[in-house]
Scaffold this active site. Sequence first.
Site, mmCIF file in Angstrom:
data_model
loop_
_atom_site.group_PDB
_atom_site.id
_atom_site.type_symbol
_atom_site.label_atom_id
_atom_site.label_comp_id
_atom_site.label_asym_id
_atom_site.label_seq_id
_atom_site.Cartn_x
_atom_site.Cartn_y
_atom_site.Cartn_z
ATOM 1 N N CYS A 104 35.752 -23.552 64.803
ATOM 2 C CA CYS A 104 37.196 -23.310 64.680
ATOM 3 C C CYS A 104 37.708 -22.384 65.767
ATOM 4 O O CYS A 104 38.837 -21.899 65.678
ATOM 5 C CB CYS A 104 37.502 -22.676 63.325
ATOM 6 S SG CYS A 104 37.311 -23.805 61.960
ATOM 7 N N ASP A 105 36.903 -22.087 66.743
ATOM 8 C CA ASP A 105 37.306 -21.141 67.778
ATOM 9 C C ASP A 105 38.000 -21.871 68.921
ATOM 10 O O ASP A 105 37.459 -22.820 69.486
ATOM 11 C CB ASP A 105 36.067 -20.407 68.307
ATOM 12 C CG ASP A 105 36.462 -19.164 69.078
ATOM 13 O OD1 ASP A 105 37.370 -19.252 69.920
ATOM 14 O OD2 ASP A 105 35.869 -18.111 68.825
#
Lengths: 376, 376
Positions: free
Chosen positions: B324-325
Amino acid sequence: MTPKISQFLSQKNPSTPCLVVDIDEVELRYRAMQAALPAARIYYAVKANPARPLLDRLVFLGSCFDAASWEEVDLCLSAGARPENISFGNTVKKVSAIKAAYDAGVRLFVFDCVEELEKLARFAPGSRVYCRLLVNNHGAEWPLSRKFGTTPESARTLMLRARELGLDPYGISFHVGSQQLSADAYEVAIAQAGSLLADLAADGLRLRMVNLGGGFPIQYRDDVPGIAHFGQVISRAMKIHFGETLPEILVEPGRFIVGSAGVVSTEVVLVSQRGRDEGPRWVYLDIGRFGGLAETEGEAIRYMIRTARDGEEVSSVALAGPTCDGADILYEKSCYTLPVTLEAGDRVEILATGAYVSTYCSTRFNGFAPLAEHYI
Amino acid sequence: MTPKISQFLSQKNPSTPCLVVDIDEVELRYRAMQAALPAARIYYAVKANPARPLLDRLVFLGSCFDAASWEEVDLCLSAGARPENISFGNTVKKVSAIKAAYDAGVRLFVFDCVEELEKLARFAPGSRVYCRLLVNNHGAEWPLSRKFGTTPESARTLMLRARELGLDPYGISFHVGSQQLSADAYEVAIAQAGSLLADLAADGLRLRMVNLGGGFPIQYRDDVPGIAHFGQVISRAMKIHFGETLPEILVEPGRFIVGSAGVVSTEVVLVSQRGRDEGPRWVYLDIGRFGGLAETEGEAIRYMIRTARDGEEVSSVALAGPTCDGADILYEKSCYTLPVTLEAGDRVEILATGAYVSTYCSTRFNGFAPLAEHYI
């Protein structure tokens, strides 16, 4: 640094580098967020720090959880979270992960494209789904806007498609970027979400939820607006853009909940002028970018640093990690100063490092063991 | 990809993501370096990949080792390396690490400042020491020049000081930067080292060694000069700048020895146009920057990518990892293309990933387990 962490460090003198997290502080931060946004349900972003003692406390407090992978879903379940309180919040999911989460009872999934939506329809039938909007990340110190999210037009089509596919088109999410300093960023994004929900209502589809994501900032070296300010701006924006019948509101704080609750204790390995008459001293610590401080990439997150010599005369320093990697530099351009008497062997505390440190840490780069962790 | 890796992947179909390294290829690379630089002793840079089967083979071949930490020294010793064949090659060392290495019999240490030299004099008395020069890293895809090394003037003073401190002033090292495409970079650095050794000889101090560091490039997406070319340029430069009585020559290849011997096998998690009419498709893999491909930071290292659909029509892609980065993007600007029919579930091979992948990998970012490794 909380008194509990201070006491732990002075009494136990743990080997460095290590992370010490005060679980009571996590609870205080959770309650502060509840107080600032009473209408919102908190989905703790597990990726910020998935340590078991922390999840235990949050389960006890009644938190919900935002998981980035099946592994994180599983961690939450092991800590006693109920599947209906878990959101699978990664727009990029393996089929095997969707299946495993669905089999475990998770029924809330995010997506941002038709391909992912079709995976969800097939492997998580009937689940509540929400679509991630691409919004402006201006003002965020760790932006997230290039890789995720879709346009309002596309989101509208996708939510209608979700209904056709037998899914429950539940809501809209966005992420204004991590360590977002501007409350206005939420207001702008809420306006977009409001307009999208109105359009969909006109299409005969009434969404029930808006997920504001995370991004709430914490204090590092520079001051940031408090959570109460974000709460006020968000509450006002929700009323303006949704009227009196508010949708359910979700938030996904990670950094805000655990960041300030942690301290990295580290040791100075070397201080050197590097044979130059001018320029900063170089201070090498026993933790660097690959030991967990990954968010210093581009000097994005500027941590506050404490030494036992604070109060003495200071001078400019560049800060670097202990590996042979030239990229393992924490700060060269951010104008850090440290006491002139600082020397190898001194302990240095890096504040507000409870989030995004223990997990970014490399397995063994240059042979160094992963960061030790203490939850107190 | 070697036939052995190809066969392993098709027969075993291992879970992704995983790294597969062909140890016989490591041996071929070691021998190629020996052939190109017959006058040099090879100190394998353990940090590139410290896996035991690989160290075992290199010990068998008679390699020496460049260790970045006490932990890496210990790994080499466990694999049967003799302490006299180990160089402690990190200019930044904890006192505890110096002591442990010295107690284990290591007698070769690098330094680049007086503070580190004094540590060595105290905790590794009588050892052979060499000073790292700061040299130009122009031409390197992964530069190392900001954090390490000192000026020739300072190195001269430090080597004289080393003698006063009872250490054995043994030689000079430099590092032209990792994945250095220009052989000229070595030539320039060798000229600097030659001039420094001459100056020191005039001071009555005769150094016996020059350590050329690593940096030797391997083929990723773009062609690079072969090792024979580097060997020729270096041999010629050594003769020009040192005459007929050459000093001992050390090299510290890491990437060159193990990079080409490894393949990361990964799975496509999602392919999406992201609701846009224009622009690349986004291809999300189950490995990204935090799963080991750290050298894609700034798109510095551009890996070659193979799919089972190669030969079909291709179109532009952006490539990203599974977390999710927002920073977990491999390539957006480097003009990658992949087959238009590529879809979720397809396997994709990332070539020449034997070096600097397994160790950079995060412990569990977003819940993902560290990269699985197979040595065959």
